[in-house]
Each structure stands twice: as structure tokens, then as C-alpha cells.
Design a protein around this motif. Structure first.
Motif, PDB file in Angstrom:
ATOM      1  N   VAL A  38     -18.038 -11.819   2.263  1.00  0.00           N
ATOM      2  CA  VAL A  38     -17.525 -10.486   3.016  1.00  0.00           C
ATOM      3  C   VAL A  38     -17.308 -10.825   4.549  1.00  0.00           C
ATOM      4  CG1 VAL A  38     -18.209  -8.162   3.161  1.00  0.00           C
ATOM      5  CG2 VAL A  38     -18.750  -9.196   0.904  1.00  0.00           C
ATOM      6  N   GLY A  39     -16.464 -10.173   5.172  1.00  0.00           N
ATOM      7  CA  GLY A  39     -16.146 -10.337   6.564  1.00  0.00           C
ATOM      8  C   GLY A  39     -16.292 -12.041   6.929  1.00  0.00           C
ATOM      9  N   GLY A  40     -15.742 -12.895   6.092  1.00  0.00           N
ATOM     10  CA  GLY A  40     -15.828 -14.138   6.428  1.00  0.00           C
ATOM     11  C   GLY A  40     -15.054 -14.649   7.322  1.00  0.00           C
ATOM     12  N   GLY A  41     -14.001 -13.884   7.864  1.00  0.00           N
ATOM     13  CA  GLY A  41     -13.267 -14.093   9.115  1.00  0.00           C
ATOM     14  C   GLY A  41     -12.625 -15.392   8.836  1.00  0.00           C
ATOM     15  N   SER A  42     -12.611 -16.438   9.785  1.00  0.00           N
ATOM     16  CA  SER A  42     -11.789 -17.552   9.810  1.00  0.00           C
ATOM     17  C   SER A  42     -12.114 -18.944   9.075  1.00  0.00           C
ATOM     18  CB  SER A  42     -11.462 -17.841  11.371  1.00  0.00           C
ATOM     19  OG  SER A  42     -12.591 -17.913  11.965  1.00  0.00           O
ATOM     20  N   GLY A  43     -13.259 -18.412   8.593  1.00  0.00           N
ATOM     21  CA  GLY A  43     -13.857 -19.478   7.357  1.00  0.00           C
ATOM     22  C   GLY A  43     -15.009 -20.314   7.816  1.00  0.00           C
ATOM     23  N   MET A  44     -15.711 -19.994   8.948  1.00  0.00           N
ATOM     24  CA  MET A  44     -16.737 -20.856   9.350  1.00  0.00           C
ATOM     25  C   MET A  44     -17.788 -21.268   8.362  1.00  0.00           C
ATOM     26  SD  MET A  44     -16.094 -21.278  12.516  1.00  0.00           S
ATOM     27  CE  MET A  44     -17.492 -22.077  13.438  1.00  0.00           C
ATOM     28  N   PHE A  45     -17.892 -20.523   7.105  1.00  0.00           N
ATOM     29  CA  PHE A  45     -18.668 -20.777   6.335  1.00  0.00           C
ATOM     30  C   PHE A  45     -18.074 -20.987   5.052  1.00  0.00           C
ATOM     31  CE2 PHE A  45     -21.867 -18.681   8.928  1.00  0.00           C
ATOM     32  CZ  PHE A  45     -23.099 -19.534   8.864  1.00  0.00           C
ATOM     33  N   ALA A  46     -16.750 -20.360   4.883  1.00  0.00           N
ATOM     34  CA  ALA A  46     -15.947 -20.520   3.531  1.00  0.00           C
ATOM     35  C   ALA A  46     -15.353 -21.938   3.466  1.00  0.00           C
ATOM     36  CB  ALA A  46     -14.914 -19.539   3.604  1.00  0.00           C
ATOM     37  N   ILE A  59     -13.098 -11.639   1.948  1.00  0.00           N
ATOM     38  CA  ILE A  59     -12.673 -10.235   2.109  1.00  0.00           C
ATOM     39  C   ILE A  59     -12.696 -10.002   3.581  1.00  0.00           C
ATOM     40  CG2 ILE A  59     -13.132  -7.922   1.783  1.00  0.00           C
ATOM     41  CD1 ILE A  59     -13.592  -8.294  -0.872  1.00  0.00           C
ATOM     42  N   ASP A  60     -11.612  -9.601   4.360  1.00  0.00           N
ATOM     43  CA  ASP A  60     -11.876  -9.477   5.646  1.00  0.00           C
ATOM     44  C   ASP A  60     -10.706  -8.523   6.027  1.00  0.00           C
ATOM     45  OD1 ASP A  60     -13.452 -11.184   8.532  1.00  0.00           O
ATOM     46  OD2 ASP A  60     -11.513  -9.817   8.712  1.00  0.00           O
ATOM     47  N   PRO A  61     -10.845  -7.367   6.903  1.00  0.00           N
ATOM     48  CA  PRO A  61      -9.687  -6.683   7.254  1.00  0.00           C
ATOM     49  C   PRO A  61      -8.618  -7.268   8.250  1.00  0.00           C
ATOM     50  CG  PRO A  61     -11.789  -5.848   8.393  1.00  0.00           C
ATOM     51  CD  PRO A  61     -11.983  -7.222   7.608  1.00  0.00           C
ATOM     52  N   SER A  62      -9.088  -8.433   9.019  1.00  0.00           N
ATOM     53  CA  SER A  62      -8.245  -8.954   9.903  1.00  0.00           C
ATOM     54  C   SER A  62      -7.082  -9.988   9.475  1.00  0.00           C
ATOM     55  CB  SER A  62      -9.119  -9.624  11.047  1.00  0.00           C
ATOM     56  OG  SER A  62      -8.343 -10.557  11.790  1.00  0.00           O
ATOM     57  N   ALA A  63      -5.968  -9.594   9.566  1.00  0.00           N
ATOM     58  CA  ALA A  63      -4.950 -10.418   9.088  1.00  0.00           C
ATOM     59  C   ALA A  63      -5.117 -11.720   9.826  1.00  0.00           C
ATOM     60  CB  ALA A  63      -3.475  -9.893   9.382  1.00  0.00           C
ATOM     61  N   GLY A  87      -9.173  -6.428   3.524  1.00  0.00           N
ATOM     62  CA  GLY A  87      -9.859  -5.202   3.125  1.00  0.00           C
ATOM     63  C   GLY A  87     -11.017  -5.307   3.869  1.00  0.00           C
ATOM     64  N   ASP A  88     -11.779  -4.006   3.544  1.00  0.00           N
ATOM     65  CA  ASP A  88     -13.168  -3.642   4.225  1.00  0.00           C
ATOM     66  C   ASP A  88     -14.200  -3.886   3.198  1.00  0.00           C
ATOM     67  OD1 ASP A  88     -12.121  -2.744   6.593  1.00  0.00           O
ATOM     68  OD2 ASP A  88     -12.112  -0.541   6.255  1.00  0.00           O
ATOM     69  N   GLY A  89     -15.475  -4.584   3.765  1.00  0.00           N
ATOM     70  CA  GLY A  89     -16.571  -4.649   2.575  1.00  0.00           C
ATOM     71  C   GLY A  89     -16.800  -3.516   2.148  1.00  0.00           C
ATOM     72  N   ASP A  90     -17.042  -2.283   2.763  1.00  0.00           N
ATOM     73  CA  ASP A  90     -17.428  -0.997   2.048  1.00  0.00           C
ATOM     74  C   ASP A  90     -16.672  -0.391   1.090  1.00  0.00           C
ATOM     75  OD1 ASP A  90     -16.267  -0.836   4.603  1.00  0.00           O
ATOM     76  OD2 ASP A  90     -17.668   0.471   5.557  1.00  0.00           O
ATOM     77  N   CYS A 121     -22.734 -12.124   3.776  1.00  0.00           N
ATOM     78  CA  CYS A 121     -22.396 -11.200   4.601  1.00  0.00           C
ATOM     79  C   CYS A 121     -22.980 -11.503   5.762  1.00  0.00           C
ATOM     80  CB  CYS A 121     -22.986  -9.825   3.814  1.00  0.00           C
ATOM     81  SG  CYS A 121     -22.584  -8.521   4.859  1.00  0.00           S
ATOM     82  N   HIS A 122     -22.160 -12.279   6.710  1.00  0.00           N
ATOM     83  CA  HIS A 122     -22.859 -12.784   7.986  1.00  0.00           C
ATOM     84  C   HIS A 122     -22.288 -12.095   9.106  1.00  0.00           C
ATOM     85  CE1 HIS A 122     -23.960 -17.079   5.867  1.00  0.00           C
ATOM     86  NE2 HIS A 122     -24.728 -16.047   5.304  1.00  0.00           N
ATOM     87  N   SER A 123     -22.920 -11.459   9.962  1.00  0.00           N
ATOM     88  CA  SER A 123     -22.575 -10.900  11.325  1.00  0.00           C
ATOM     89  C   SER A 123     -21.632  -9.851  10.862  1.00  0.00           C
ATOM     90  CB  SER A 123     -22.074 -11.993  12.151  1.00  0.00           C
ATOM     91  OG  SER A 123     -22.794 -13.137  12.316  1.00  0.00           O
ATOM     92  N   VAL A 124     -21.777  -8.984   9.819  1.00  0.00           N
ATOM     93  CA  VAL A 124     -20.633  -8.188   9.415  1.00  0.00           C
ATOM     94  C   VAL A 124     -21.560  -6.467   9.245  1.00  0.00           C
ATOM     95  CG1 VAL A 124     -19.126  -7.302   7.452  1.00  0.00           C
ATOM     96  CG2 VAL A 124     -19.370  -9.687   8.145  1.00  0.00           C
ATOM     97  N   GLU A 126     -23.159  -5.252  11.253  1.00  0.00           N
ATOM     98  CA  GLU A 126     -23.093  -4.715  12.584  1.00  0.00           C
ATOM     99  C   GLU A 126     -22.101  -3.704  12.667  1.00  0.00           C
ATOM    100  OE1 GLU A 126     -23.824  -7.604  11.751  1.00  0.00           O
ATOM    101  OE2 GLU A 126     -24.942  -8.845  12.995  1.00  0.00           O
ATOM    102  N   VAL A 127     -21.009  -4.131  12.075  1.00  0.00           N
ATOM    103  CA  VAL A 127     -19.913  -3.341  12.443  1.00  0.00           C
ATOM    104  C   VAL A 127     -18.959  -2.499  11.236  1.00  0.00           C
ATOM    105  CG1 VAL A 127     -19.106  -5.108  14.132  1.00  0.00           C
ATOM    106  CG2 VAL A 127     -18.380  -5.358  11.861  1.00  0.00           C
ATOM    107  N   VAL A 128     -19.599  -2.624  10.117  1.00  0.00           N
ATOM    108  CA  VAL A 128     -19.177  -1.977   9.000  1.00  0.00           C
ATOM    109  C   VAL A 128     -19.310  -0.464   9.476  1.00  0.00           C
ATOM    110  CG1 VAL A 128     -18.986  -3.536   7.184  1.00  0.00           C
ATOM    111  CG2 VAL A 128     -21.045  -2.064   7.467  1.00  0.00           C
ATOM    112  N   ASP A 129     -18.492   0.410   8.512  1.00  0.00           N
ATOM    113  CA  ASP A 129     -18.702   1.923   8.616  1.00  0.00           C
ATOM    114  C   ASP A 129     -20.084   2.353   8.203  1.00  0.00           C
ATOM    115  OD1 ASP A 129     -16.475   2.324   9.748  1.00  0.00           O
ATOM    116  OD2 ASP A 129     -15.391   3.201   7.774  1.00  0.00           O
TER     117      ASP A 129
END
Ligand SMILES: C[S@@+](CC[C@H](N)C(=O)[O-])C[C@H]1O[C@@H](n2cnc3c(N)ncnc32)[C@H](O)[C@@H]1O
Length: 259
Positions: A38-46, A59-63, A87-90, A121-124, A126-129
Motif C-alpha cells: 500500500v503506497g508502494g510507490g516506485s517499488g523499493m520493496f515491491a 496500490i499508489d495514487p501516483s501515476a 488509487g488511495d489506501g483508504d 504499509c511503509h511511510s504512508v 503519515e500522508v493518508v486522509d
């Protein structure tokens, strides 16, 4: 006791070594897992997880982040085991259901919810709604017995970091969990204390293990320190589970289980 050096993330930077050490018993067991990042971004863990043989949905909102994820996964030769969902984690339940065809494309795929063996769910948070609803969605996405790896910013570490960087007013505001610059257009990132993080996890119906400090010293070292990276990694592994060192780390990490 320091954790053993994990096979997973063996080449990871010192600042994430303790996360990989915590994940190692789960991801190095030789069984392919269905992983949701969730919020995996550019795949540092994925991407490293896919290289270990796991199927990873991000899942990440950033294209932009998802485009980098796919590029990185293809370059590593694991593009078929990594998929990105925008999409959003929430709102994960709705997002995964809407992308059901993509998510269920392969024989080993996880279903829209309740089938993932491991959620990151790493470093996410902090920023979700809303961290509470994000964790509720995550708990629902796990199969019974599945595990959540959660990493967040640590308020105590942020206070010290701002103070030693020469920003005592900001550090004082962070200590009270108030915004040092109220009214700015972007809301301040959330920080957590260990009890706050554990409360959130248990509130979602998950059973947390012992928490660890992430990057106790790595973020304090300047690039010119000359410290050997392997020695810094070993030190991080030794300090991560030990108070008082873990209490002032940059981040917090906990592995939790869905009963
Ligand atoms: C600091 S990065 C962390 C990336 C990755 N998890 C890691 O540890 O390397 C935060 C990520 O959260 C994503 N993000 C922001 N809001 C989100 C939300 N509501 N739901 C899920 N992810 C979100 C961002 O696009 C970004 O990729």
C-alpha cells in the motif's frame, strides 16, 4: 540480540536493514506469497520481493511512481510478478474491486480482499486522509494469519532531527504534535509515538509484535563520515530492538498478524 542478516534486502541501505530483518522470516521461507504494498510507490520493496519469487500488487495514487515501478520491475526481469493499481489506501477495497480483472489476471493472484499473505504499509500512514480507515482496509485485505509490515515516522526522532538541524521552534512544536507552520497549503506529515502506532494496529483488529526503531544512526551520519556501510548496517540491526536507541530512531516498524 541483533537480528541475523536477512537474505531479503541483503543489499538494502542501512536505513532499511531492520525492516528487511523483520521481514526475513516471512519472505525468505521459500513459499511464494501474495503481497500487497500500500503506497508502494516506485517499488523499493515491491521489486526486491518479486525477485524473491513473490507476487506483488502495489496500490499508489501516483501515476509517475507506478510508471517507475513498472520500469524497475521490467529491468529486474520480474515485470510479470509486479502489478500497479492506481488509487488511495483508504479506499483500497473499492480500488481493488474496480481493478478486479487486472488483479485476478493470473492463477496465483490474490482476490480483491482477504487473500493477501503479507501487506506492506511503509511511510504512508503519515500522508493518508485517515490512518484508522486505511488500517481497517488493510486488515480486511489480509487472510487470517496474514501479516502486516508497517513503518512510520517516529515523533521523537523527528524532534531530535529538527533540533540538531538548527530548528528548535519546529522541534518544540513537533514535541507537542502541533503544526509549526499552521495555515500552509500542504498539511504537515503525521508522526507517531510507539504507543500511538500500536493502538492504531490493535484498533484494526491486528496483533502487533515487538516494535523496532528504523534508522537509529544512519540518518545522523554525514556522507563524508567514512563509516563502512556494512558496519553501519550491522549497528542498525543491533540497535533496532533496543531501548533507549530505538526510541529516538527516525522511524518505527512493527509486524502485526491478522488473527
Ligand atoms: C514516502 S513514499 C513511500 C514509498 C514506499 N512505501 C517506500 O517505503 O519506499 C509515500 C508513498 O505513498 C503514496 N501515497 C500518498 N497518498 C496515499 C494514499 N492515500 N494511499 C496510498 N498511497 C499514498 C505516495 O504516492 C508515495 O508513493
Amino acid at each position: 540480540m541483533p537480528s541475523p542478516e536477512p537474505a531479503a534486502g541483503a543489499q538494502s541501505p542501512a536505513r532499511t536493514a531492520a525492516i528487511w530483518a523483520a521481514l526475513s522470516p516471512v519472505v525468505d521461507a521459500g513459499t511464494p506469497l501474495r503481497v500487497l504494498d500500500v503506497g508502494g510507490g516506485s517499488g523499493m520493496f515491491a521489486v526486491p520481493l518479486a525477485q524473491l519469487g513473490h507476487d506483488v500488487t502495489v496500490i499508489d495514487p501516483s501515476a509517475d511512481a507506478l510508471a517507475t515501478l513498472h520500469r524497475r520491475a521490467d529491468t529486474a526481469g520480474v515485470g510479470s510478478r509486479v502489478r500497479g493499481v492506481q488509487g488511495d489506501g483508504d479506499r483500497m477495497h473499492a480500488v481493488l474491486a474496480a481493478s478486479g480483472r487486472a488483479v485476478q489476471a493470473g492463477a496465483q493472484e490474490a482476490g480483491p480482499e482477504g487473500n493477501f499473505d503479507l501487506v506492506l504499509c511503509h511511510s504512508v500512514l503519515e500522508v493518508v486522509d485517515d490512518p484508522v480507515s486505511t488500517l481497517r482496509e488493510i486488515a480486511a485485505a489480509l487472510r487470517p494469519g496474514g501479516q502486516l509490515s508497517i513503518a512510520t515516522a517516529n515523533r521523537a526522532g523527528a524532534v531530535l532531527a529538527r533540533a540538531v538541524a538548527g530548528h528548535p521552534v519546529e522541534a518544540r512544536a513537533l514535541l507537542d504534535d502541533t503544526d509549526p507552520a499552521p495555515g500552509r497549503s500542504r498539511p504537515a506529515r503525521r508522526r507517531f509515538s510507539p504507543p500511538e502506532l500500536l493502538d492504531l494496529v490493535t484498533g484494526a483488529g491486528l496483533l502487533p509484535g515487538e516494535w523496532r526503531g528504523i534508522s537509529v544512526v544512519a540518518d545522523l551520519l554525514s556522507a563524508s563520515s567514512g563509516a563502512a556501510p556494512a558496519a553501519v548496517r550491522n549497528l542498525e540491526l543491533a540497535l533496532a530492538g533496543t531501548s533507549p536507541y530505538r526510541d529516538v530512531a527516525t522511524g518505527l516498524h512493527v509486524l502485526a498478524t491478522r488473527p
